[in-house]
Design a protein around this motif. Structure first.
Motif, PDB file in Angstrom:
ATOM      1  N   ASN A 158       0.955  -1.118  -0.023  1.00  0.00           N
ATOM      2  CA  ASN A 158       0.011   0.151   0.031  1.00  0.00           C
ATOM      3  C   ASN A 158       0.817   1.454   0.034  1.00  0.00           C
ATOM      4  OD1 ASN A 158      -2.180  -1.498   0.114  1.00  0.00           O
ATOM      5  ND2 ASN A 158      -2.552  -1.481   2.274  1.00  0.00           N
ATOM      6  N   LEU A 159       1.967   1.107   0.421  1.00  0.00           N
ATOM      7  CA  LEU A 159       3.050   2.522   0.522  1.00  0.00           C
ATOM      8  C   LEU A 159       3.745   2.577  -0.579  1.00  0.00           C
ATOM      9  CD1 LEU A 159       4.001   1.939   4.361  1.00  0.00           C
ATOM     10  CD2 LEU A 159       2.268   3.522   3.486  1.00  0.00           C
ATOM     11  N   GLY A 160       3.970   1.506  -1.510  1.00  0.00           N
ATOM     12  CA  GLY A 160       4.659   1.454  -2.703  1.00  0.00           C
ATOM     13  C   GLY A 160       5.897   0.949  -2.890  1.00  0.00           C
ATOM     14  N   ASN A 161       6.033   0.099  -1.721  1.00  0.00           N
ATOM     15  CA  ASN A 161       7.242  -0.504  -1.497  1.00  0.00           C
ATOM     16  C   ASN A 161       7.095  -2.003  -2.219  1.00  0.00           C
ATOM     17  OD1 ASN A 161       8.350   1.635   0.146  1.00  0.00           O
ATOM     18  ND2 ASN A 161       7.105   0.724   1.902  1.00  0.00           N
ATOM     19  N   THR A 162       8.173  -2.418  -2.676  1.00  0.00           N
ATOM     20  CA  THR A 162       8.541  -3.676  -3.298  1.00  0.00           C
ATOM     21  C   THR A 162       8.506  -4.776  -2.254  1.00  0.00           C
ATOM     22  OG1 THR A 162       9.143  -2.988  -5.294  1.00  0.00           O
ATOM     23  CG2 THR A 162       9.493  -5.213  -4.900  1.00  0.00           C
ATOM     24  N   VAL A 163       7.689  -5.347  -1.975  1.00  0.00           N
ATOM     25  CA  VAL A 163       7.846  -6.734  -0.935  1.00  0.00           C
ATOM     26  C   VAL A 163       7.341  -8.010  -1.439  1.00  0.00           C
ATOM     27  CG1 VAL A 163       6.977  -5.341   0.853  1.00  0.00           C
ATOM     28  CG2 VAL A 163       5.394  -6.590  -0.380  1.00  0.00           C
ATOM     29  N   LYS A 164       8.252  -9.074  -0.993  1.00  0.00           N
ATOM     30  CA  LYS A 164       7.969 -10.405  -1.444  1.00  0.00           C
ATOM     31  C   LYS A 164       6.748 -11.039  -1.291  1.00  0.00           C
ATOM     32  CE  LYS A 164      12.648 -11.935  -0.856  1.00  0.00           C
ATOM     33  NZ  LYS A 164      13.321 -12.987  -1.472  1.00  0.00           N
ATOM     34  N   LEU A 165       6.039 -11.756  -2.103  1.00  0.00           N
ATOM     35  CA  LEU A 165       4.772 -12.427  -2.172  1.00  0.00           C
ATOM     36  C   LEU A 165       4.789 -13.025  -0.552  1.00  0.00           C
ATOM     37  CD1 LEU A 165       4.488 -13.965  -5.710  1.00  0.00           C
ATOM     38  CD2 LEU A 165       3.553 -11.748  -4.822  1.00  0.00           C
ATOM     39  N   ASN A 166       3.769 -13.224  -0.336  1.00  0.00           N
ATOM     40  CA  ASN A 166       3.556 -14.078   0.899  1.00  0.00           C
ATOM     41  C   ASN A 166       3.558 -15.394   0.598  1.00  0.00           C
ATOM     42  OD1 ASN A 166       0.751 -15.273   0.475  1.00  0.00           O
ATOM     43  ND2 ASN A 166      -0.177 -12.992   1.084  1.00  0.00           N
ATOM     44  N   SER A 167       3.495 -16.150   1.590  1.00  0.00           N
ATOM     45  CA  SER A 167       3.467 -17.843   1.219  1.00  0.00           C
ATOM     46  C   SER A 167       2.702 -18.345   0.532  1.00  0.00           C
ATOM     47  CB  SER A 167       3.824 -18.420   2.535  1.00  0.00           C
ATOM     48  OG  SER A 167       2.715 -18.389   3.369  1.00  0.00           O
ATOM     49  N   GLN A 168       1.436 -17.948   0.839  1.00  0.00           N
ATOM     50  CA  GLN A 168       0.120 -18.628  -0.024  1.00  0.00           C
ATOM     51  C   GLN A 168       0.060 -17.865  -1.653  1.00  0.00           C
ATOM     52  OE1 GLN A 168      -3.053 -17.094   2.222  1.00  0.00           O
ATOM     53  NE2 GLN A 168      -3.242 -19.218   3.128  1.00  0.00           N
ATOM     54  N   GLU A 169       0.525 -16.712  -1.853  1.00  0.00           N
ATOM     55  CA  GLU A 169       0.770 -16.214  -3.171  1.00  0.00           C
ATOM     56  C   GLU A 169       1.876 -16.919  -3.888  1.00  0.00           C
ATOM     57  OE1 GLU A 169      -0.615 -11.770  -2.832  1.00  0.00           O
ATOM     58  OE2 GLU A 169       1.283 -12.273  -1.673  1.00  0.00           O
ATOM     59  N   LEU A 170       3.013 -17.078  -3.137  1.00  0.00           N
ATOM     60  CA  LEU A 170       4.349 -17.684  -3.721  1.00  0.00           C
ATOM     61  C   LEU A 170       3.859 -19.330  -3.911  1.00  0.00           C
ATOM     62  CD1 LEU A 170       7.246 -17.166  -4.237  1.00  0.00           C
ATOM     63  CD2 LEU A 170       7.826 -17.850  -1.985  1.00  0.00           C
ATOM     64  N   SER A 171       3.331 -19.830  -3.306  1.00  0.00           N
ATOM     65  CA  SER A 171       2.816 -21.301  -3.408  1.00  0.00           C
ATOM     66  C   SER A 171       2.031 -21.315  -4.591  1.00  0.00           C
ATOM     67  CB  SER A 171       2.225 -21.988  -2.065  1.00  0.00           C
ATOM     68  OG  SER A 171       1.918 -23.268  -2.388  1.00  0.00           O
TER      69      SER A 171
END
Length: 195
Positions: free
Chosen positions: A29-42
């Motif tokens: 939401n702040l425009g930062n690049t973050v890793k996918l969470n474990s469910q999204e990654l899976s």
């Protein structure tokens, strides 16, 4: 040089790959690049694994790509094109070329590198529609001939042995000795020096 030798040399130097890629990151939401969470990654890994299985079972890679694009809400996937890589490629990791050269034609694998997941599908680029093979034949032929010449020279050099008694060595040694100490009928004389 046989055509089969040229094709083998071509295959060891150039590899065609179609790539489907997706980031393993998202924007918060702040425009930062973050890793996918474990469910999204899976879920993403499962999607790519399923696409690879379909491709390896014979489904057309373009059909797989079109379906992936229509089903996916991930932005930033590449358009499906054939890329030609040489053995010096490193931008996808050190073992990238080895990984794709191990694939059979029209087969795929899934790999991850630098926060991106890739489906790599090997394409046979030896055909006329690509032109890579025909355009590189002269270079490949020259390279093969040079490799054969290098091998002949190396084999010849390895077959030579040098012994102290070898006649060429002895002739050179005698010339050196005689230049330092000229030989006369009565024996070796001292070298003359100018005063």
């Amino acid at each position: 040089t046989k055509e089969s030798e040229l094709k083998k040399a071509f295959e060891s130097k150039y590899i065609g790959v179609s790539i489907i890629a997706a980031p393993l990151t998202t924007t918060d939401n702040l425009g930062n690049t973050v890793k996918l969470n474990s469910q999204e990654l899976s879920a993403l890994r499962n999607t790519f694994s399923a696409m690879s299985k379909r491709a390896n079972a014979g489904t057309d890679i373009n059909e797989i790509y079109e379906q992936y694009n229509s089903d996916s809400d991930i932005i930033g996937t590449q358009s499906l094109e054939t890329y030609v890589f040489t053995s010096s490629v490193t931008e996808y990791g050190e073992d990238f070329f080895k990984k794709i050269s191990g694939l059979s034609y029209n087969k795929s694998t899934v790999t991850e590198y630098d926060d991106t997941i890739y489906l790599l599908y090997r394409v046979d680029i030896r055909g006329d529609e690509f032109g890579y093979y025909m355009n590189s034949k002269a270079e490949l032929l020259e390279s093969l001939k040079m490799n054969k010449l290098d091998k002949i020279i190396e084999d010849e050099a390895n077959s030579l042995t040098v012994e102290k008694e070898h006649s060429l060595f002895m002739k050179r040694a005698m010339k050196l000795v005689l230049s330092e100490h000229p030989y006369t009928e009565s024996g070796v004389t001292e070298k003359k020096t100018e005063k």
